[in-house]
Design a protein around this motif. Structure first.
Motif, PDB file in Angstrom:
ATOM      1  N   VAL A 128      10.986   9.852  -0.681  1.00  0.00           N
ATOM      2  CA  VAL A 128      10.506   8.570  -1.183  1.00  0.00           C
ATOM      3  C   VAL A 128       9.541   7.926  -0.187  1.00  0.00           C
ATOM      4  O   VAL A 128       8.507   7.378  -0.573  1.00  0.00           O
ATOM      5  N   LEU A 129       9.863   8.007   1.091  1.00  0.00           N
ATOM      6  CA  LEU A 129       8.985   7.419   2.102  1.00  0.00           C
ATOM      7  C   LEU A 129       7.616   8.103   2.117  1.00  0.00           C
ATOM      8  O   LEU A 129       6.588   7.442   2.315  1.00  0.00           O
ATOM      9  N   GLN A 130       7.599   9.414   1.909  1.00  0.00           N
ATOM     10  CA  GLN A 130       6.324  10.128   1.865  1.00  0.00           C
ATOM     11  C   GLN A 130       5.510   9.703   0.649  1.00  0.00           C
ATOM     12  O   GLN A 130       4.281   9.535   0.730  1.00  0.00           O
ATOM     13  N   LEU A 131       6.179   9.500  -0.487  1.00  0.00           N
ATOM     14  CA  LEU A 131       5.489   9.028  -1.682  1.00  0.00           C
ATOM     15  C   LEU A 131       4.868   7.654  -1.452  1.00  0.00           C
ATOM     16  O   LEU A 131       3.714   7.406  -1.816  1.00  0.00           O
ATOM     17  N   ILE A 132       5.649   6.757  -0.849  1.00  0.00           N
ATOM     18  CA  ILE A 132       5.146   5.414  -0.583  1.00  0.00           C
ATOM     19  C   ILE A 132       3.968   5.471   0.386  1.00  0.00           C
ATOM     20  O   ILE A 132       2.971   4.758   0.219  1.00  0.00           O
ATOM     21  N   LYS A 133       4.078   6.336   1.392  1.00  0.00           N
ATOM     22  CA  LYS A 133       2.982   6.472   2.359  1.00  0.00           C
ATOM     23  C   LYS A 133       1.710   6.967   1.689  1.00  0.00           C
ATOM     24  O   LYS A 133       0.597   6.529   2.024  1.00  0.00           O
ATOM     25  N   GLU A 134       1.844   7.872   0.712  1.00  0.00           N
ATOM     26  CA  GLU A 134       0.669   8.400   0.019  1.00  0.00           C
ATOM     27  C   GLU A 134       0.013   7.348  -0.875  1.00  0.00           C
ATOM     28  O   GLU A 134      -1.212   7.336  -1.032  1.00  0.00           O
ATOM     29  N   LYS A 135       0.832   6.475  -1.477  1.00  0.00           N
ATOM     30  CA  LYS A 135       0.289   5.490  -2.422  1.00  0.00           C
ATOM     31  C   LYS A 135      -0.137   4.193  -1.742  1.00  0.00           C
ATOM     32  O   LYS A 135      -0.816   3.363  -2.359  1.00  0.00           O
ATOM     33  N   LEU A 136       0.253   4.011  -0.490  1.00  0.00           N
ATOM     34  CA  LEU A 136       0.034   2.740   0.188  1.00  0.00           C
ATOM     35  C   LEU A 136      -1.440   2.350   0.328  1.00  0.00           C
ATOM     36  O   LEU A 136      -1.777   1.172   0.148  1.00  0.00           O
ATOM     37  N   PRO A 137      -2.358   3.265   0.678  1.00  0.00           N
ATOM     38  CA  PRO A 137      -3.753   2.843   0.896  1.00  0.00           C
ATOM     39  C   PRO A 137      -4.380   2.128  -0.302  1.00  0.00           C
ATOM     40  O   PRO A 137      -5.127   1.157  -0.122  1.00  0.00           O
ATOM     41  N   VAL A 138      -4.080   2.588  -1.514  1.00  0.00           N
ATOM     42  CA  VAL A 138      -4.670   1.962  -2.701  1.00  0.00           C
ATOM     43  C   VAL A 138      -4.174   0.523  -2.850  1.00  0.00           C
ATOM     44  O   VAL A 138      -4.966  -0.414  -3.029  1.00  0.00           O
ATOM     45  N   SER A 139      -2.855   0.323  -2.756  1.00  0.00           N
ATOM     46  CA  SER A 139      -2.301  -1.013  -2.937  1.00  0.00           C
ATOM     47  C   SER A 139      -2.705  -1.947  -1.809  1.00  0.00           C
ATOM     48  O   SER A 139      -2.953  -3.142  -2.040  1.00  0.00           O
ATOM     49  N   ILE A 140      -2.767  -1.429  -0.579  1.00  0.00           N
ATOM     50  CA  ILE A 140      -3.202  -2.261   0.547  1.00  0.00           C
ATOM     51  C   ILE A 140      -4.654  -2.690   0.352  1.00  0.00           C
ATOM     52  O   ILE A 140      -5.024  -3.845   0.613  1.00  0.00           O
ATOM     53  N   SER A 141      -5.502  -1.768  -0.089  1.00  0.00           N
ATOM     54  CA  SER A 141      -6.908  -2.108  -0.318  1.00  0.00           C
ATOM     55  C   SER A 141      -7.038  -3.226  -1.342  1.00  0.00           C
ATOM     56  O   SER A 141      -7.761  -4.209  -1.126  1.00  0.00           O
ATOM     57  N   LEU A 142      -6.337  -3.096  -2.464  1.00  0.00           N
ATOM     58  CA  LEU A 142      -6.408  -4.127  -3.494  1.00  0.00           C
ATOM     59  C   LEU A 142      -5.857  -5.460  -2.991  1.00  0.00           C
ATOM     60  O   LEU A 142      -6.452  -6.518  -3.208  1.00  0.00           O
ATOM     61  N   GLY A 143      -4.702  -5.406  -2.306  1.00  0.00           N
ATOM     62  CA  GLY A 143      -4.064  -6.635  -1.853  1.00  0.00           C
ATOM     63  C   GLY A 143      -4.870  -7.373  -0.809  1.00  0.00           C
ATOM     64  O   GLY A 143      -5.065  -8.597  -0.897  1.00  0.00           O
ATOM     65  N   ILE A 144      -5.353  -6.648   0.211  1.00  0.00           N
ATOM     66  CA  ILE A 144      -6.092  -7.298   1.301  1.00  0.00           C
ATOM     67  C   ILE A 144      -7.393  -7.905   0.797  1.00  0.00           C
ATOM     68  O   ILE A 144      -7.690  -9.086   1.039  1.00  0.00           O
ATOM     69  N   TRP A 145      -8.202  -7.116   0.094  1.00  0.00           N
ATOM     70  CA  TRP A 145      -9.508  -7.614  -0.324  1.00  0.00           C
ATOM     71  C   TRP A 145      -9.399  -8.710  -1.369  1.00  0.00           C
ATOM     72  O   TRP A 145     -10.171  -9.672  -1.356  1.00  0.00           O
ATOM     73  N   MET A 146      -8.431  -8.598  -2.260  1.00  0.00           N
ATOM     74  CA  MET A 146      -8.246  -9.664  -3.242  1.00  0.00           C
ATOM     75  C   MET A 146      -7.866 -10.971  -2.561  1.00  0.00           C
ATOM     76  O   MET A 146      -8.421 -12.043  -2.865  1.00  0.00           O
ATOM     77  N   THR A 147      -6.928 -10.906  -1.613  1.00  0.00           N
ATOM     78  CA  THR A 147      -6.478 -12.120  -0.937  1.00  0.00           C
ATOM     79  C   THR A 147      -7.586 -12.739  -0.098  1.00  0.00           C
ATOM     80  O   THR A 147      -7.810 -13.960  -0.137  1.00  0.00           O
ATOM     81  N   LEU A 148      -8.309 -11.921   0.663  1.00  0.00           N
ATOM     82  CA  LEU A 148      -9.371 -12.440   1.525  1.00  0.00           C
ATOM     83  C   LEU A 148     -10.504 -13.068   0.702  1.00  0.00           C
ATOM     84  O   LEU A 148     -10.968 -14.168   0.995  1.00  0.00           O
TER      85      LEU A 148
END
Length: 369
Positions: A128-148
């Motif tokens: 599960v941790l490996q799955l989350i690590k693989e999917k994290l870049p997409v969600s982080i990109s959306l979250g950071i840029w949307m918030t900023l």
């Protein structure tokens, strides 16, 4: 301050236990567990999310039988198991961990989660941790840029609307904001796809993925352009509602402070409007806005991107959670739920502490939790 932080951290333990317990109980009665999913695949039946939600099969505890079944199928608690070897059914139960009673499974899950051992996905043969690590870049990109982007646009606009309250500028910008707030993000995303992503009119933006094929071979400047090229439509879809909310929040926060007595006193002492705004009003008005930054990011990071990731085929945490729930991939469901809940609780604590970092006059030592 230390005592307050310690109390908040200790309160997170029963909160997490309650969230996991309620979720564990609910999924036991949800139709279509992983064992039934495998059985349905073997029998060629529909295993889509709609068939399971409609109640065409029983849950893990829902022992349901069919009239007219014979032999071992009569005693089977899994619909569609007719004609299958009972030993094979038991091997499936052992493979997915359902050979143990529910209380034992729940306690074993808690013990593993205390060690941050979330197990492996039922159907992907990866942790599960490996799955989350693989999917994290997409969600982080959306979250950071949307918030900023939301904060960079909404805060200056909200301040100007508060200063020019009732003016023509305030009226027409408020009209645009209300219209933007009323349009659902997913509906606006579909409209953007139709207009600009090859739907019916223009084909200016890509519709799938975070980068283009062969991205690793691009020059560094072209990598950046390609990255933002793919993010343009998803970010516009997500920013629409958040932008409207943050602008109105900023405006109302400044209006509340501008009308207070200390502002009138500062003006009476000869301070200019600029000095009053930035030396007196700004700090107090921005408390609620800046302190809400962690919460806004987490909302965009975890929940706000679910539909957008699905519509634009972005393989992030939102899409992972949606698919794991439909497929009854319980390790992924509970693992992501535990991590999201823990991060959410920590972010709420960080939001409270942000108030003190912005305004040291706030004393948490005297606050009761």
């Amino acid at each position: 301050m230390t005592a307050y932080i310690a109390r908040r951290l200790l309160l997170m333990i029963p909160t997490l236990l309650g969230i996991l317990f309620v979720s564990f109980v609910v999924v036991q009665f949800a139709p279509g567990g992983p064992v039934e999913r495998v059985i349905a695949q073997l029998s060629g039946a529909d295993t889509g999310g709609a068939s399971r939600i409609s109640g065409s099969s029983g849950g893990d505890f829902g022992a349901r039988t069919q009239v007219g079944a014979s032999g071992d199928a009569v005693n089977s608690k899994y619909r569609g198991a007719q004609g299958l070897d009972p030993a094979f059914i038991k091997s499936l139960e052992k493979q997915f961990g359902f050979d143990k009673p529910a209380p034992e499974r729940f306690l074993l899950m808690l013990w593993n989660y205390m060690r941050f051992d979330f197990g492996k996905s039922y159907f992907r043969d990866v942790s599960v941790l490996q799955l989350i690590k693989e999917k994290l870049p997409v969600s982080i990109s959306l979250g950071i840029w949307m918030t900023l982007i939301t904060y960079l646009i909404s805060i200056p606009l909200g301040i100007r609307k508060a200063v020019e309250d009732g003016s023509r500028f305030d009226v027409w910008t408020s009209a645009l904001i209300i219209v933007g707030f009323a349009i659902p993000g997913f509906l606006f995303a579909i409209l953007l796809i139709i207009l600009f992503a090859g739907g019916s009119f223009f084909d200016w933006f890509p519709l799938r993925g975070l980068t283009s094929d062969g991205w690793s071979q691009f020059p560094w400047y072209w990598k950046i352009l390609d990255y933002f090229w793919h993010l343009t439509l998803p970010l516009i879809s997500m920013i629409l509602g958040a932008f409207a909310t943050m602008t109105l929040l900023t405006k109302n926060s400044f209006l509340d402070e501008i009308r207070k007595q200390y502002v009138m006193t500062a003006r009476a002492k000869g301070c200019t409007e600029r000095q009053v705004l930035y030396n007196h009003v700004f700090r107090n008005a921005m408390l609620i806005v800046i302190a809400g930054f962690p919460g806004a990011f987490i909302h965009a990071f975890f929940s706000g991107s679910l539909l957008i990731e699905t519509i634009f085929s972005l393989d992030g945490l939102g899409l992972l959670g949606f698919e794991s729930v439909l497929n009854r991939d319980y390790p992924v469901v509970f693992g992501t739920l535990f991590i999201f809940s823990l991060v959410g609780l920590l972010v709420n604590l960080a939001s409270d502490l942000t108030y003190m970092w912005i305004d040291p006059r706030i004393d948490f030592e005297a606050r009761e939790v």
